[in-house]
Write an enzyme that holds these catalytic residues in place. Structure first.
Site, PDB file in Angstrom:
ATOM      1  N   TYR A  33     -28.122  87.549 -51.764  1.00 35.45           N
ATOM      2  CA  TYR A  33     -28.852  88.767 -52.111  1.00 35.45           C
ATOM      3  C   TYR A  33     -27.913  89.940 -52.304  1.00 35.45           C
ATOM      4  O   TYR A  33     -26.727  89.855 -51.983  1.00 35.45           O
ATOM      5  CB  TYR A  33     -29.901  89.088 -51.038  1.00 35.45           C
ATOM      6  CG  TYR A  33     -29.345  89.639 -49.743  1.00 35.45           C
ATOM      7  CD1 TYR A  33     -28.627  88.842 -48.859  1.00 35.45           C
ATOM      8  CD2 TYR A  33     -29.536  90.974 -49.393  1.00 35.45           C
ATOM      9  CE1 TYR A  33     -28.116  89.352 -47.673  1.00 35.45           C
ATOM     10  CE2 TYR A  33     -29.040  91.503 -48.209  1.00 35.45           C
ATOM     11  CZ  TYR A  33     -28.332  90.684 -47.353  1.00 35.45           C
ATOM     12  OH  TYR A  33     -27.820  91.193 -46.187  1.00 35.45           O
ATOM     13  N   LYS A 150     -22.696  86.717 -49.241  1.00 32.63           N
ATOM     14  CA  LYS A 150     -23.862  87.505 -48.813  1.00 32.63           C
ATOM     15  C   LYS A 150     -25.119  86.651 -48.863  1.00 32.63           C
ATOM     16  O   LYS A 150     -25.950  86.772 -49.773  1.00 32.63           O
ATOM     17  CB  LYS A 150     -24.002  88.750 -49.701  1.00 32.63           C
ATOM     18  CG  LYS A 150     -24.884  89.830 -49.098  1.00 32.63           C
ATOM     19  CD  LYS A 150     -24.690  91.131 -49.845  1.00 32.63           C
ATOM     20  CE  LYS A 150     -25.733  92.167 -49.500  1.00 32.63           C
ATOM     21  NZ  LYS A 150     -25.721  92.602 -48.111  1.00 32.63           N
ATOM     22  N   GLU A 182     -18.021  93.373 -37.486  1.00 36.11           N
ATOM     23  CA  GLU A 182     -18.775  94.362 -38.258  1.00 36.11           C
ATOM     24  C   GLU A 182     -20.109  94.619 -37.575  1.00 36.11           C
ATOM     25  O   GLU A 182     -20.413  94.023 -36.540  1.00 36.11           O
ATOM     26  CB  GLU A 182     -18.978  93.882 -39.699  1.00 36.11           C
ATOM     27  CG  GLU A 182     -19.664  92.536 -39.800  1.00 36.11           C
ATOM     28  CD  GLU A 182     -19.704  91.964 -41.213  1.00 36.11           C
ATOM     29  OE1 GLU A 182     -19.627  92.717 -42.190  1.00 36.11           O
ATOM     30  OE2 GLU A 182     -19.841  90.731 -41.317  1.00 36.11           O
ATOM     31  N   LEU A 206     -18.402  90.721 -44.290  1.00 36.06           N
ATOM     32  CA  LEU A 206     -18.855  90.914 -45.671  1.00 36.06           C
ATOM     33  C   LEU A 206     -17.982  91.995 -46.305  1.00 36.06           C
ATOM     34  O   LEU A 206     -17.663  92.995 -45.657  1.00 36.06           O
ATOM     35  CB  LEU A 206     -20.317  91.369 -45.693  1.00 36.06           C
ATOM     36  CG  LEU A 206     -20.863  91.465 -47.123  1.00 36.06           C
ATOM     37  CD1 LEU A 206     -21.137  90.075 -47.688  1.00 36.06           C
ATOM     38  CD2 LEU A 206     -22.109  92.311 -47.191  1.00 36.06           C
TER      39      LEU A 206
HETATM   40  N1  PMP Z   1     -21.714  93.788 -43.465  1.00 34.60           N
HETATM   41  C1  PMP Z   1     -22.890  93.132 -43.399  1.00 34.60           C
HETATM   42  C2  PMP Z   1     -23.029  91.997 -42.448  1.00 34.60           C
HETATM   43  C3  PMP Z   1     -23.954  93.536 -44.217  1.00 34.60           C
HETATM   44  O1  PMP Z   1     -25.126  92.877 -44.152  1.00 34.60           O
HETATM   45  C4  PMP Z   1     -23.796  94.645 -45.080  1.00 34.60           C
HETATM   46  C5  PMP Z   1     -24.920  95.140 -45.953  1.00 34.60           C
HETATM   47  N2  PMP Z   1     -25.694  94.189 -46.493  1.00 34.60           N
HETATM   48  C6  PMP Z   1     -22.553  95.296 -45.105  1.00 34.60           C
HETATM   49  C7  PMP Z   1     -21.531  94.837 -44.288  1.00 34.60           C
HETATM   50  C8  PMP Z   1     -22.303  96.476 -46.013  1.00 34.60           C
HETATM   51  O2  PMP Z   1     -22.198  96.077 -47.334  1.00 34.60           O
HETATM   52  P1  PMP Z   1     -22.565  97.070 -48.535  1.00 34.60           P
HETATM   53  O3  PMP Z   1     -21.707  98.289 -48.335  1.00 34.60           O
HETATM   54  O4  PMP Z   1     -22.197  96.323 -49.744  1.00 34.60           O
HETATM   55  O5  PMP Z   1     -24.005  97.384 -48.397  1.00 34.60           O
END
Ligand code: PMP
Length: 286
Positions: A33, A150, A182, A206
């Site tokens: 996603y 993701k 994270e 991620l």
């Molecule tokens: N880490 C994780 C585990 C996440 O789920 C997300 C957001 N979906 C992020 C980091 C941040 O990613 P982004 O800046 O692309 O939203």
């Protein structure tokens, strides 16, 4: 208001959208996603999200459901049909359904991916939480080893948010071998002696699209960035902490496991980065 959503080529009212019970997203969490923010009716960092989607799909041997320009058209059409000026667009692509349940991947020539998009209207630029900062707890990171993809396997992050909620906090930071990986749905940062420290890229986290933009803006503003692991202890003794994600932008963290970070208020680096990020994103939104 009934939303208009996109499902497999059609724009339909949300209560008429259908996906098979045999869909591998439903049975195996076999899907990926993206969440793209919308400000002033425009998409923030669409290219970054489209590229990461492409990578997630290819890492899982899933075909690209449509070319990027077509994906952009679907996003824009959805914005227009829902008259969305601020919030998010959620996109999910799963391996689809071959009409039964089997661990083996179906043949991509005959089983097409399922593609679903919907809008979420929400004020995101003006945030009360950004004024006060949020509180996090630490939890063990017990997710799988490919967090760079993701996927829609979000049960543990969801449990993490619930643990935080039960503890009277807002979110959880995940810890592996003593180091922060994270947040449940965001990347984690600390600031010490003016340096911005965030975990290096790898399979353990991620690769946030907001992270990439924020680090670029920080470097452009002559701030020092260190991409390396940091421990929970280091975080608790930092001057500032914050998180980034597409829906929260830059959000200060003022407490970790009940211990105040810095002076307990959002710090100057996080505040400045939030301002820069919002301004630059509005300017480059499409
Ligand atoms: N880490 C994780 C585990 C996440 O789920 C997300 C957001 N979906 C992020 C980091 C941040 O990613 P982004 O800046 O692309 O939203």
């Amino acid at each position: 208001m009934t939303r208009t959503v996109y499902v497999n080529g059609a724009f339909v009212p949300e209560n008429e959208a259908k996906v098979s019970i045999f869909d591998r997203g439903f049975l195996f969490a076999d899907g990926v996603y993206e969440v793209t923010s919308v400000l002033d009716g425009k998409l923030i960092d669409f290219d970054g999200h489209a590229k990461r989607l492409e990578r997630s799909l290819s890492e899982l041997d899933m075909p690209q459901p449509m070319p990027t320009d077509e994906l952009l058209s679907v996003h824009r059409e959805l914005l227009a049909r829902n008259d969305l000026s601020e919030g998010m667009i959620y996109l999910q692509v799963t391996r689809g359904s071959d009409g039964d349940r089997d661990f083996v991947f179906p043949d991509p020539d005959t089983t097409k991916p399922s593609v679903v998009l919907f809008t979420q209207a929400k004020p995101i630029a003006q945030s009360a939480a950004a004024e006060t900062g949020i509180r996090v707890i630490s939890i063990e990171d017990i997710r799988w080893g490919r967090r760079d993809i993701k996927t829609v396997q979000l049960l543990y992050p969801s449990m993490g948010k619930m643990l935080a909620k039960k503890a009277g906090a807002d979110d959880a930071w995940m810890i592996e071998d003593g180091f922060v990986t994270e947040g449940t749905s965001n990347n984690a940062y600390i600031v010490k002696d003016g340096k911005i420290i965030t975990r290096h890229l790898g399979n353990e986290i991620l690769h946030g699209i907001t992270r990439a933009a924020v680090l670029r803006f920080a470097r452009e503003a002559q701030m020092t960035v260190e991409e390396r692991s940091f421990s929970l202890d280091e975080a608790m003794n930092a001057d500032e902490a914050f998180i980034t994600s597409a829906s929260t932008f830059v959000m200060p963290v003022v407490e970790i496991d009940g211990r105040t970070v810095g002076n307990g208020a959002p710090g100057p680096v996080a505040k400045r980065l939030r301002e820069i990020y919002l301004e630059e994103s509005r300017n480059s939104a499409i």
